[in-house]
Design an enzyme around this catalytic site. Structure first.
Site, short mmCIF file in Angstrom:
data_model
loop_
_atom_site.label_atom_id
_atom_site.label_comp_id
_atom_site.label_asym_id
_atom_site.label_seq_id
_atom_site.Cartn_x
_atom_site.Cartn_y
_atom_site.Cartn_z
N HIS A 1 0.81 -1.22 0.00
CA HIS A 1 0.00 0.00 0.00
C HIS A 1 0.84 1.27 0.00
CE1 HIS A 1 -3.62 -2.46 1.76
NE2 HIS A 1 -3.42 -2.67 0.47
N GLU B 1 -7.71 -11.83 17.76
CA GLU B 1 -9.11 -12.18 17.43
C GLU B 1 -9.13 -12.99 16.14
OE1 GLU B 1 -11.52 -11.03 19.30
OE2 GLU B 1 -10.27 -9.63 20.47
P1 OAD Z 1 -7.30 -3.63 10.33
O1 OAD Z 1 -7.41 -2.44 11.23
O2 OAD Z 1 -8.45 -3.94 9.44
O3 OAD Z 1 -7.08 -4.94 11.22
C1 OAD Z 1 -6.13 -4.99 12.24
C2 OAD Z 1 -6.05 -6.41 12.76
O4 OAD Z 1 -5.00 -6.48 13.73
C3 OAD Z 1 -7.32 -6.93 13.45
O5 OAD Z 1 -7.63 -8.22 12.96
C4 OAD Z 1 -6.92 -6.98 14.94
O6 OAD Z 1 -7.58 -8.04 15.64
C5 OAD Z 1 -5.43 -7.25 14.82
N1 OAD Z 1 -4.63 -6.84 15.96
C6 OAD Z 1 -4.84 -5.83 16.86
N2 OAD Z 1 -3.83 -5.77 17.74
C7 OAD Z 1 -2.94 -6.75 17.40
C8 OAD Z 1 -1.69 -7.20 17.93
N3 OAD Z 1 -1.13 -6.62 19.00
N4 OAD Z 1 -1.08 -8.23 17.32
C9 OAD Z 1 -1.62 -8.83 16.23
N5 OAD Z 1 -2.79 -8.45 15.71
C10 OAD Z 1 -3.45 -7.43 16.27
O7 OAD Z 1 -5.93 -3.49 9.55
P2 OAD Z 1 -5.47 -4.18 8.19
O8 OAD Z 1 -5.97 -5.58 8.09
O9 OAD Z 1 -4.01 -3.95 8.07
O10 OAD Z 1 -5.51 0.19 3.69
O11 OAD Z 1 -6.22 -3.29 7.13
C11 OAD Z 1 -5.95 -3.49 5.80
C12 OAD Z 1 -5.95 -2.20 5.06
O12 OAD Z 1 -7.15 -1.50 5.31
C13 OAD Z 1 -4.87 -1.22 5.50
O13 OAD Z 1 -3.63 -1.40 4.84
C14 OAD Z 1 -5.46 0.09 5.14
C15 OAD Z 1 -6.81 -0.18 5.78
O14 OAD Z 1 -7.77 0.73 5.67
C16 OAD Z 1 -5.53 1.38 3.11
O15 OAD Z 1 -5.39 2.42 3.70
C17 OAD Z 1 -5.72 1.29 1.63
#
Ligand code: OAD
Length: 257
Positions: A134, A230
């Site tokens: 990204h 989760e």
């Molecule tokens: P999300 O915010 O959708 O998801 C974050 C994930 O991290 C969730 O499944 C949480 O349960 C998990 N999580 C939280 N704390 C954690 C920890 N300490 N260790 C491991 N996991 C943890 O973020 P992304 O999946 O990265 O794109 O989102 C994908 C894309 O959507 C991003 O790159 C961004 C976003 O909007 C753009 O901006 C285009």
């Protein structure tokens, strides 16, 4: 003391230990290990994830701000949000998850990290084989002349102008509705197809095409390990789900005898 409850906890701890040992063994023999990371990988560095309670900024969600439409409607607000995230990221330090993945590059000559994160923390931890799906929050691109370059100013002037033509620059990240850089995407899919062990770390697995990488790796025969506190949309594709915070889980994996 409730004997049944106590026994249950013991069994769960033992099952977790055995699963950890299994993943550790897969890691030891893997020839083509990869990791796909999301915002959760940087959560223990204090960087807010996108979805869930801390994904709000001034009553707006990431999906409302990270779009070309939001930027053409209100570039000032979008830049203020990126300036806020830049400030947090600049002050943050890589955590145990970033450090574990960087260390894996020294142990496994063919280790690759594919990230959806734009914060650069994998590289700051010492990873060099990183694909940024990204883009990077430290890049900007001119909306007038299309040139892109690094701009690491924090705070960044709002609205920032192009150093070449003076036009309005935008964050050099991929927004919702935009295509990912084709070369990076092709390399990421090639790595997923050519993988025997695929870690999925801290992603909700709802944003494509990144989420498909785990399924592609699984179809190609990789053992898929998910690390997340989760269950996510990718949990059904995981062969092993190590529930917990990424830094803590990796620390446990290193500590297992
Ligand atoms: P999300 O915010 O959708 O998801 C974050 C994930 O991290 C969730 O499944 C949480 O349960 C998990 N999580 C939280 N704390 C954690 C920890 N300490 N260790 C491991 N996991 C943890 O973020 P992304 O999946 O990265 O794109 O989102 C994908 C894309 O959507 C991003 O790159 C961004 C976003 O909007 C753009 O901006 C285009």
């Amino acid at each position: 003391m409730v004997p049944g409850l106590d026994q249950g906890l013991g069994e769960r701890a033992q099952a977790r230990h055995l699963l950890g040992r299994l993943v550790q063994e897969r890691l030891r023999v893997s020839q083509r290990p990869r990791a796909l990371t999301g915002a959760g990988a940087s959560a223990e560095s204090g960087i807010p994830v996108f979805r869930g309670a801390d994904g709000w900024w001034r009553n707006r969600r990431a999906e409302e701000l990270a779009t070309p439409e939001a930027f053409s409607r209100d570039p000032k607000t979008v830049w203020e949000w990126y300036d806020y995230r830049r400030d947090i990221i600049a002050k943050a330090k890589p955590n145990l998850c970033h450090e574990f993945l960087a260390r894996m590059e020294n142990i496994h000559p063919r280790w690759h990290t594919i990230t959806q994160n734009v914060d650069g923390l994998h590289q700051r931890a010492g990873s060099s084989r990183v694909l940024e799906l990204h883009g990077s929050i430290w890049q900007v691109r001119c909306t007038a002349c299309d040139v892109d370059y690094e701009d690491e100013r924090v705070p960044i002037p709002i609205l920032p102008s192009c150093r070449t033509c003076g036009g309005l620059v935008r964050p050099g990240v991929v927004w919702f509705g935009e295509s990912l850089p084709q070369d990076v995407l092709q390399r990421a899919f090639a790595l997923a197809e050519d993988s025997d062990l695929f870690f999925v770390v801290g992603t909700s697995g709802v944003v494509e095409p990144a989420a498909s990488l785990a399924r592609v790796a699984k179809s190609a025969g990789a053992f898929v390990v998910e690390i997340n506190p989760e269950p996510s949309a990718l949990t059904p594709a995981a062969d092993a789900f190590l529930q917990g915070k990424a830094g803590e889980v990796f620390e446990r994996l290193l500590g297992l005898g």
